[in-house]
Design a protein around this motif. Structure first.
Motif, short mmCIF file in Angstrom:
data_model
loop_
_atom_site.label_atom_id
_atom_site.label_comp_id
_atom_site.label_asym_id
_atom_site.label_seq_id
_atom_site.Cartn_x
_atom_site.Cartn_y
_atom_site.Cartn_z
N VAL D 348 29.54 -65.13 -6.15
CA VAL D 348 29.86 -64.24 -7.27
C VAL D 348 30.45 -62.90 -6.82
O VAL D 348 30.83 -62.09 -7.66
CB VAL D 348 28.63 -63.98 -8.18
N GLY D 349 30.53 -62.70 -5.50
CA GLY D 349 31.21 -61.51 -5.00
C GLY D 349 30.68 -60.23 -5.63
O GLY D 349 29.47 -60.01 -5.68
N PRO D 350 31.58 -59.39 -6.18
CA PRO D 350 31.14 -58.09 -6.68
C PRO D 350 30.19 -58.21 -7.88
O PRO D 350 29.39 -57.30 -8.11
CB PRO D 350 32.46 -57.41 -7.09
N LEU D 351 30.24 -59.31 -8.61
CA LEU D 351 29.33 -59.45 -9.75
C LEU D 351 27.88 -59.50 -9.30
O LEU D 351 26.97 -59.29 -10.10
CB LEU D 351 29.66 -60.73 -10.54
N GLY D 352 27.67 -59.77 -8.04
CA GLY D 352 26.29 -59.84 -7.54
C GLY D 352 25.63 -58.49 -7.36
O GLY D 352 24.42 -58.42 -7.16
N VAL D 353 26.41 -57.42 -7.39
CA VAL D 353 25.80 -56.11 -7.14
C VAL D 353 25.75 -55.23 -8.38
O VAL D 353 25.44 -54.05 -8.30
CB VAL D 353 26.49 -55.37 -5.96
N ILE D 354 26.06 -55.82 -9.53
CA ILE D 354 25.81 -55.11 -10.78
C ILE D 354 25.02 -56.01 -11.71
O ILE D 354 24.98 -57.23 -11.56
CB ILE D 354 27.11 -54.67 -11.50
N ASP D 355 24.43 -55.36 -12.68
CA ASP D 355 23.55 -56.01 -13.62
C ASP D 355 24.34 -56.31 -14.88
O ASP D 355 24.93 -55.41 -15.48
CB ASP D 355 22.46 -54.99 -13.94
N THR D 356 24.38 -57.57 -15.27
CA THR D 356 25.05 -57.89 -16.52
C THR D 356 23.99 -57.96 -17.61
O THR D 356 23.03 -58.72 -17.49
CB THR D 356 25.75 -59.25 -16.42
N PRO D 357 24.13 -57.18 -18.66
CA PRO D 357 23.08 -57.14 -19.68
C PRO D 357 22.79 -58.54 -20.21
O PRO D 357 23.72 -59.31 -20.47
CB PRO D 357 23.67 -56.26 -20.78
N GLY D 358 21.52 -58.85 -20.35
CA GLY D 358 21.15 -60.12 -20.95
C GLY D 358 21.19 -61.29 -20.00
O GLY D 358 20.85 -62.41 -20.36
#
Lengths: 415, 380, 380, 415
Positions: D348-358
């Motif tokens: 997931v690359g950069p998506l792994g270091v931010i929180d996606t709501p829900g």
């Protein structure tokens, strides 16, 4: 290619450079890019002996060694100039271990007579030297040598076995650690000798490695004679001499056997291996994103290995890093070799386990089998060395250290 | 294999181990490697007499598949062959016997199975092409209709023991005039006109691999195995069997290499103590034992799933191949390292083990091929 | 950094280290994390007074780029910020200053550079979109011509300190009516109408990240940086600078974490001896020290290559990012493990280091993105 | 789901099954798939206490324990039947450590009175038990505990600190290893106690972990009183008792705290995680061959972890594997957690270091940070255990073993 620093030459340096340039052009064979440096066949060894002799005769050998032992007594800058000029030629690589390991050891521990004899013999191209160090029974425990040396009047008789010797088939002499007193703790009972390899009782056997190549030898010594004047350092002082030798070996491996020449020859820039690209193209995976990941990482591995070795070498040379750092290069090289072999194997899949005529694809799979290196000590020796010498962590306890050696559990010598 | 073998299975394991140590130890492989010998058919006949192929052959044709636990027992045998880096054609011959027993006509079964079961007939399996994507997908050979019969063209790659085989099980994709995108299988004599072999030097010195080229090879309808264009499901079952056998063999290779490495670590002295007392080395082999246990679990699960035709059989074989393939290489690579200098020499056996592991990892689909396959099996 | 720093560089390193330990130690980050605070602008002004941004600003505009070794010195500073897991906008502000100094009009340079150099102006860099492929390619924002000016639409992702920024450096791909496939850059006030922010919770508790959305944001021609549609080469140079700073920071993070882990291993007792005397642990950190040396070598090489505009600069930054990113995470992950239970607690600092390393590995292109980039740079 | 083996029931087993089925349906809450088993909030603990009481009252608790201590004295087959029937319900997980660790230890080393009291208190739902074992100063060296116990007439006073205790906030009693004689070698000076956690001097503090969660506690003991009748085993015999405890913990972790229920609940087949597929789909990488490689390998990691743990558990239960094998499960789980976190992060690359709501995408990066596990001992303990106990390699030298404990270098107790 060479970084030309000639603009910085003073007059004497300029003269030295021009002499080196002329002699090299006239006397030395050209460097064949990609040619293995340490290759032990009769023809190459003969060529290298001739080259070394020519350099000696022209006053281009032993550049930084003291004049009293036959050296030129010149500065490091002169040596650098020589190597800058020498990049286009094949240097006498077979003498590298002698120059880098034997010379520092003999200069530190030898008698006047030994220093004269070793320097002249080696730099004049007459004597190729090797190290008779590891033993089949010993592994990484270098102080645990079983080879015995017994004194008979003015001479010593050595009996035992040595292994992983580079160049023993063509070398003339070797420095050889042997046990002179088994009744004292292991480090205390050792003595170093300068051994003539061309004599009765010395049986030299090339070792076939798992990939079918031959790089090292095993020697069996049966009452091999060494005159006492060829004992290097005091009786019982062998470990001190061996420590100098090991340190010289580490530094030499870090600098390269012909110090400076590798740095001078190599491009300072990072290049992306065309060999890997060819491999990927011939395997037909250049358009496969998963294969490109492996290829891209292989580029990184290559680059990191190259610039790390260069950084460490430069750091040790400039004293920005302690000599202990040289093990970082060895370990990085081991790790990169292992990782590279895994990446390229994964990239070519089944093509890695068969041989394609006329190509070296087979090496892809063979590299998976032959990742292990023992030059400069095993992986474990490097890991110990880095953690203890470089990082300052406590040394591994050695329960055999303070016990009389003949009470220590050892391996049987192999027949 | 299963963590608790039945008494029969344990007896099979013991018998096979003793047979192999007696008749085909690693020294046999060393002799083959030193002298570049081909398949030793006499030994293979003895193996077959042990019932190795008979596991997949009905009693009526000289086998005992009704009374045996075919895949489970064959996996036990394959694991044992791994321990000695056995060099015979267990995998292709068992797959061929299985294929003919399952899909063959009465005439084919009668003509071919007794010889296979007895070890008189050696089979080779042509599945995929010679390229980098070889392994688990048909595609190297194309079959086109020719009256009642067929013509084969193309090249099959990495074919084990093709040079010594009597029989080829050929998997072909159908040409345009032949049921479109289907797959057909043929059983043909190795000497059929139009077939040529190109042997390849193999990293694994106990595996003879070749490209098999088909140039307008004309076959009668009697060469067809099963129904033209509809062999895909059968091929998948053959592949599952092949992967169980291969992964079990890799487990045996790895298990034995780790075993003699542990012995070496207990005996070999350095600094006055066994090298196996050094914590750094101990931790490395602890990891190896753990991943090997994972490979054993994966192979046991896959063998049972394939044997029972479980819903997860296709998944299980890919898991077993990935785990055993990746870790087999990695574990034995480090075992070689743990041997120090002696491990690097030709005279030590461990390189034969590592060559087999590296080769097995790469053939019948390297782990990446199976990772992609798992995504497809997940419906992606 | 280079293995042999000059005296000036060593002084810069020492000064920066003392400044950060005094003004922004890890306890500052802990306070930010515990209280969910935003950017501390006062501290950032102090940092700027140290000359951090001025390295890229000409003397005429309050900087000293003529007298300094911009990229090399900035990399030294970035490494030091890593050692304390500094939370300010070093990277985006330096990149913006560099971009404006290199490509800005006189008006832009005069208006913006002094504020950036003084730390009064904070900049954020909008490069790529919010998706999984974010990192090194423009694509989230599209610029279309609108008379003399432009309209921006789209979303930029992972924008550091967007909420606190005064200035946005926006990288946009050109819409169909605007020079085709070109790239344009704009420098605009953060408060420009049509811009909305969506802050994202970040794993790295010292990094404030947000999506920046552009809904028909209308800009005059004076917002354009350089030439419309021809910014690609400038963007590449900015990216190279960003990667040098990020990789140098990661090296600092890793170096410090390994350093205090080694201290801990020398002091912490188990079984009556320091845990650093256990060979298995020693060998692990020996590997870490080696890979970290590799990362240092790669970053030093990349900094010099970018500074000098060497032919291998594009390659070198990707090598530096891959090596520092992968091993930063891996080394600190194991350092945490080496701390035993205490490393798992909120009260220990090491998780801040690991969060930064994991975040840096993923942002501005995770290693796989750079592996693919290297293939493209190899002409493939 | 449960493997129904009811066809094999004899008449008495059939009756037991039907009783279990009826009582469970009437008294226990349903199992919520995916719910954490060991969760220490007031409500869950109260529910679990009620459930345990109901099972005790109905004659469904302590199934295989001897009748003389309040058990039912039935066979393992009856326990299996119970767990087959129980798969649909939430079992009283909070008692798991008591059942699996405390009971075997007390039955092996306790007095008659202690056995009666512990079994009845625990199985009736009255007493939740925990282990006061590790110490902040001690790490993996469990025999190096600093907590002191001093005898004052008929009672002991304990002072020190314990850490990594599961459930101390809600537990009633704990078994606690303390040092009663610092002047003898470390293993010889220990004694085990049964300690009431609800008394003055016992300070219990939840530990916030790096990801913000609370799973463990640290306790400070300041003159905590233990009557001598709650001493478990002889004075100075604490290490023997602790060895039983550690072995029970290893076996328990391998079997699962409610032995059998995990096996019965889990599908015997390998499934491909839909969570990963969702993650890949939402990240938009399902069509990327490189991402599919990572996803496919994550499937393998999951499958191998599951079937390895199952194999080892079954092997230990059937005695096809020695108890030492249980560390293989722990280590495999650690390695799989580490590898899985690396694979999914790369996917997931950069998506792994931010929180996606829900969503739980944040866990992708958080899992990279929190791969470390200490349940069942650190990674190093597992590695030692496998190499020494399971593979039979020589034990690590422990120079502190034979020295009086007060001469051993230890860490300062943390405040």
């Amino acid at each position: 290619m060479a970084q030309d620093t000639s603009v910085r030459d003073d007059e004497a340096q300029r003269a030295f450079r021009l002499k080196a340039r002329a002699v090299l052009a006239e006397q030395l064979p050209p460097r064949v890019p990609g040619q293995t440096e340490m290759v032990w066949d009769d023809e190459t060894v003969a060529t290298d002996r001739r080259s070394q002799r020519a350099l000696w005769d022209a006053g281009l050998a032993a550049i930084t060694l003291p004049r009293e032992y036959g050296g030129l007594g010149l500065s490091q800058r002169h040596a650098d100039i020589f190597y800058e000029e020498a990049t286009a030629y094949r240097l006498p690589w077979q003498f590298g271990i002698g120059f880098n390991v034997v010379i520092p050891t003999v200069l530190a521990h030898g008698t006047e007579e030994q220093k004269q004899w070793v320097v002249r013999g080696m730099y004049s191209g007459e004597h190729i030297w090797c190290q008779l160090l590891s033993e089949p029974s010993g592994g990484s425990d270098l102080a645990g040598v079983l080879t015995r040396a017994e004194q008979h009047g003015d001479e010593w008789r050595l009996t035992g076995s040595k292994v992983w010797t580079t160049g023993a088939t063509h070398a003339d002499y070797g420095i050889c650690l042997a046990r002179t007193d088994p009744a004292v703790p292991k480090h205390a009972g050792l003595t170093m000798f300068l051994v003539n390899l061309r004599q009765p009782g010395m049986d030299i056997n090339p070792i076939t490695l798992l990939n079918g190549t031959v790089e090292f030898c095993q020697e069996f010594l049966d009452d091999v004679v060494v005159p006492d004047k060829h004992r290097l350092g005091p009786v019982g002082g062998g470990w001190t001499v061996a420590s100098t030798q090991l340190q010289a070996e580490r530094s030499g491996m870090s600098r390269g056997w012909h110090e400076g020449v590798a740095l001078a020859v190599e491009s300072p820039e990072i290049t992306l291996s065309s060999h890997y690209v060819t491999l990927a193209r011939e395997a037909g995976v250049l358009d496969d994103p998963a294969a490109r990941q492996l290829l891209g990482e292989a580029f990184v591995v290559d680059a990191v290995q190259k610039i790390t070795v260069k950084r460490v070498s430069q750091g040790v040379r400039n004293k920005a890093l302690p000599p202990s750092a040289s093990a970082l290069s060895s370990l990085m090289t081991s790790r990169c070799n292992i990782r590279r072999s895994a990446l390229l194997s994964a990239m070519v899949g089944p093509l890695g386990v068969i041989d394609t005529p006329g190509h070296e694809e087979r090496s892809v799979g063979m590299a998976r089998v032959a990742t292990h290196r023992i030059g400069g000590g095993t992986l474990e020796t490097q890991l110990n060395s880095i953690s203890e010498r470089h990082l300052g962590l406590p040394r591994e306890a050695d329960p055999s250290r303070d016990v009389p050696f003949n009470q220590v559990r050892t391996n049987k010598p192999r027949p | 294999m299963d963590i608790d073998l039945t008494d029969d299975q344990r007896m099979l394991q013991d018998t096979t181990r003793r047979f192999l140590e007696d008749r085909s130890p690693v020294t046999a492989l060393r002799k083959i490697a030193d002298n570049k010998l081909g398949l030793d058919r006499a030994i293979w006949r003895e193996c077959a007499e042990q019932g190795w192929v008979a596991l997949f052959v009905p009693e009526a044709f000289g086998g005992f598949s009704e009374s045996a636990q075919g895949v489970l027992d064959a996996a036990i045998i394959a694991e044992e062959t791994g321990r000695v880096v056995f060099s015979g054609p267990l995998l292709p011959t068992c797959v061929a016997a299985f294929a003919i027993a399952q899909a063959g006509s009465d005439a084919q079964r009668e003509a071919l199975l007794p010889g296979l079961a007895a070890g008189e007939t050696v089979a080779a399996w042509c599945l995929s092409g010679p390229g980098v994507r070889a392994g688990i997908e048909p595609g190297g050979v194309i079959a086109t209709r020719d009256g009642d019969g067929f013509v084969l063209n193309g090249t099959a790659g990495f074919v084990q023991d093709a040079a010594d085989a009597d029989l080829l099980l050929v998997t072909a994709v159908d040409g345009a005039n032949n049921n479109g995108a289907g797959v057909s299988q043929f059983v043909i004599p190795a000497g059929t006109a139009g077939i040529t072999l190109a042997p390849r030097n193999a990293l694994d010195l106990g595996r003879r691999l070749a490209d098999v080229r088909f140039d307008g090879v004309r076959l009668g309808a009697d060469a067809l195995l099963g129904t033209a264009g509809e062999a895909a499901a059968m091929v998948e079952r053959q592949l599952q069997l092949a992967l169980v056998l291969q992964s079990a063999e890799t487990v045996g290779v790895t298990d034995r290499a780790l075993e003699f490495t542990l012995d070496y670590m207990k005996q070999r002295m350095a600094f006055g103590r066994p090298i196996g007392s050094f914590q750094a080395l101990k931790h490395r082999v602890a990891d190896h034992a753990t991943q090997l246990e994972g490979a054993k679990a994966a192979v046991a699960h896959a063998a049972r799933a394939v044997h029972e035709g479980a819903a997860d059989a296709a998944i299980a074989v890919s898991v077993a191949k990935s785990q055993s393939g990746r870790w087999g290489t990695e574990i034995i690579r480090d075992c070689l390292q743990l041997h120090g200098g002696i491990g690097m020499t030709w005279e030590h056996d461990i390189h034969f083990y590592l060559r087999r592991a590296v080769s097995n990892e790469a053939l019948w689909g390297a782990p990446p091929v199976h990772h992609e396959r798992l995504c497809r099996l997940a419906g992606l």
